[in-house]
Scaffold this motif. Structure first.
Motif, PDB file in Angstrom:
ATOM      1  N   ASP A 197       0.837  -1.192   0.000  1.00 19.08           N
ATOM      2  CA  ASP A 197       0.000   0.000   0.000  1.00 19.08           C
ATOM      3  C   ASP A 197       0.871   1.240   0.000  1.00 19.08           C
ATOM      4  N   THR A 198       0.352   2.287  -0.631  1.00 14.49           N
ATOM      5  CA  THR A 198       1.026   3.573  -0.693  1.00 14.49           C
ATOM      6  C   THR A 198       0.112   4.605  -0.065  1.00 14.49           C
ATOM      7  N   GLU A 199       0.640   5.361   0.886  1.00 14.62           N
ATOM      8  CA  GLU A 199      -0.131   6.406   1.550  1.00 14.62           C
ATOM      9  C   GLU A 199       0.536   7.751   1.281  1.00 14.62           C
TER      10      GLU A 199
ATOM     11  N   ALA B 153       4.683  16.354   6.144  1.00 14.28           N
ATOM     12  CA  ALA B 153       5.743  15.354   6.302  1.00 14.28           C
ATOM     13  C   ALA B 153       5.281  14.227   7.218  1.00 14.28           C
ATOM     14  N   PRO B 154       5.594  12.977   6.947  1.00 17.33           N
ATOM     15  CA  PRO B 154       6.217  12.505   5.714  1.00 17.33           C
ATOM     16  C   PRO B 154       5.219  12.556   4.557  1.00 17.33           C
ATOM     17  N   GLU B 155       5.709  12.840   3.365  1.00 11.02           N
ATOM     18  CA  GLU B 155       4.828  13.002   2.212  1.00 11.02           C
ATOM     19  C   GLU B 155       4.285  11.678   1.681  1.00 11.02           C
ATOM     20  N   LYS B 156       5.068  10.603   1.860  1.00 10.15           N
ATOM     21  CA  LYS B 156       4.666   9.326   1.277  1.00 10.15           C
ATOM     22  C   LYS B 156       5.225   8.175   2.108  1.00 10.15           C
ATOM     23  N   ILE B 157       4.375   7.148   2.344  1.00 13.44           N
ATOM     24  CA  ILE B 157       4.806   5.929   3.027  1.00 13.44           C
ATOM     25  C   ILE B 157       4.338   4.739   2.200  1.00 13.44           C
TER      26      ILE B 157
ATOM     27  N   GLU C 217       8.907   2.093   3.349  1.00 13.87           N
ATOM     28  CA  GLU C 217       9.719   3.100   2.661  1.00 13.87           C
ATOM     29  C   GLU C 217       9.058   4.455   2.874  1.00 13.87           C
ATOM     30  N   THR C 218       9.790   5.400   3.450  1.00 11.47           N
ATOM     31  CA  THR C 218       9.242   6.711   3.795  1.00 11.47           C
ATOM     32  C   THR C 218       9.955   7.798   2.990  1.00 11.47           C
ATOM     33  N   THR C 219       9.160   8.690   2.387  1.00  5.39           N
ATOM     34  CA  THR C 219       9.710   9.848   1.687  1.00  5.39           C
ATOM     35  C   THR C 219       9.395  11.081   2.519  1.00  5.39           C
ATOM     36  N   ASN C 220      10.435  11.768   2.961  1.00  2.20           N
ATOM     37  CA  ASN C 220      10.279  12.932   3.828  1.00  2.20           C
ATOM     38  C   ASN C 220      11.214  14.025   3.330  1.00  2.20           C
ATOM     39  N   GLY C 221      10.662  15.118   2.786  1.00  9.69           N
ATOM     40  CA  GLY C 221      11.493  16.203   2.257  1.00  9.69           C
ATOM     41  C   GLY C 221      12.329  15.751   1.077  1.00  9.69           C
TER      42      GLY C 221
ATOM     43  N   VAL D 145      13.763  12.911   0.737  1.00 12.81           N
ATOM     44  CA  VAL D 145      14.715  11.882   1.155  1.00 12.81           C
ATOM     45  C   VAL D 145      13.950  10.583   1.411  1.00 12.81           C
ATOM     46  N   VAL D 146      14.393   9.506   0.763  1.00 13.14           N
ATOM     47  CA  VAL D 146      13.731   8.205   0.893  1.00 13.14           C
ATOM     48  C   VAL D 146      14.533   7.333   1.850  1.00 13.14           C
ATOM     49  N   THR D 147      13.854   6.808   2.873  1.00 10.79           N
ATOM     50  CA  THR D 147      14.480   5.861   3.796  1.00 10.79           C
ATOM     51  C   THR D 147      13.689   4.560   3.782  1.00 10.79           C
ATOM     52  N   LYS D 148      14.400   3.462   3.853  1.00 10.06           N
ATOM     53  CA  LYS D 148      13.770   2.147   3.826  1.00 10.06           C
ATOM     54  C   LYS D 148      14.098   1.420   5.121  1.00 10.06           C
ATOM     55  N   GLU D 149      13.047   0.874   5.748  1.00 12.08           N
ATOM     56  CA  GLU D 149      13.207   0.191   7.035  1.00 12.08           C
ATOM     57  C   GLU D 149      12.622  -1.216   6.934  1.00 12.08           C
ATOM     58  N   ASP D 150      13.418  -2.217   7.320  1.00 15.36           N
ATOM     59  CA  ASP D 150      12.922  -3.595   7.362  1.00 15.36           C
ATOM     60  C   ASP D 150      12.115  -3.801   8.631  1.00 15.36           C
ATOM     61  N   LYS D 151      10.970  -4.455   8.492  1.00 14.51           N
ATOM     62  CA  LYS D 151      10.149  -4.786   9.658  1.00 14.51           C
ATOM     63  C   LYS D 151      10.613  -6.122  10.201  1.00 14.51           C
ATOM     64  N   ASP D 152      10.630  -6.251  11.514  1.00 19.44           N
ATOM     65  CA  ASP D 152      10.999  -7.517  12.141  1.00 19.44           C
ATOM     66  C   ASP D 152       9.923  -8.559  11.877  1.00 19.44           C
TER      67      ASP D 152
END
Length: 192
Positions: free
Chosen positions: A85-87, A92-96, A133-137, A139-146
């Motif tokens: 899903d894309t939100e 901010a954050p503009e996109k998750i 994956e979060t886009t903020n300003g 800048v894209v950051t990717k976080e693995d879920k446990d």
């Protein structure tokens, strides 16, 4: 990223083993009595509680495959689903973007209501893993879920169209937070 690869490889290995056994055995495998193997593609939507950026509910398209083996009154089930899903947000954050894989292992019981209709109940455990994956300003950051494991329970209604075609609608609750029902995951699917 390697966690998702391992989770996906394990799911594909199990489903591939079951599918190859099924493909070589013909349309339906019967050992003794009414025991049978069924493979069903599934589509639907999932309502999931997300805690980022603030607590809210997200609705997502889901697709996958369910394999059951046993008799009507008690069958084992294995289900693999993928959802993305894309939100988009105004602030901010503009996109998750959430990308999740889920593997369920449990038991299913089916009761026939005449020659065409049936009801079913299910319960078991779900393993889930994915990425956010979060886009903020810009800048894209990717976080693995446990890896997370939670119990699930659900019910379904279905109809038989001849000997080899069945359509069922199922609703399943994955109990991610027993004290707050709105934070649990609700999955509504149609299987053919």
């Amino acid at each position: 990223m390697q966690k998702n690869t391992l989770f996906q490889s394990a799911a594909l290995l199990v489903l591939g083993s079951l599918f190859s056994s099924y493909a070589f055995a013909g349309a339906e495998l019967s050992l003794t009595g009414d025991a049978s193997l069924q493979i069903m593609p599934i589509v639907g939507y999932s309502q999931t509680y997300r805690d980022k950026p603030t607590g809210h509910t997200s609705r997502t398209f889901v697709y996958g495959l369910r394999v059951t083996y046993g008799v009507d009154y008690l069958s084992g089930e294995l289900e693999y689903t993928k959802e993305k899903d894309t939100e988009d947000f105004d602030t901010a954050p503009e996109k998750i973007v959430n990308d999740d894989e889920k593997l369920k292992l449990g038991l299913r019981s089916t009761y026939h209501l005449g020659p065409y209709f049936f009801i079913s109940g299910r319960a078991g455990g779900q393993a889930s893993q994915g990425t956010t994956e979060t886009t903020n300003g810009g800048v894209v950051t990717k976080e693995d879920k446990d890896l997370s494991i939670y119990p699930y329970a659900g019910a379904g209604l279905g109809v038989h169209f001849g000997q080899f075609l069945t359509l069922s609608a199922n609703s399943t609750v994955v109990f991610t937070n027993g004290s707050k029902m709105r934070e649990n995951e609700i999955q509504n699917t149609i299987a053919l």
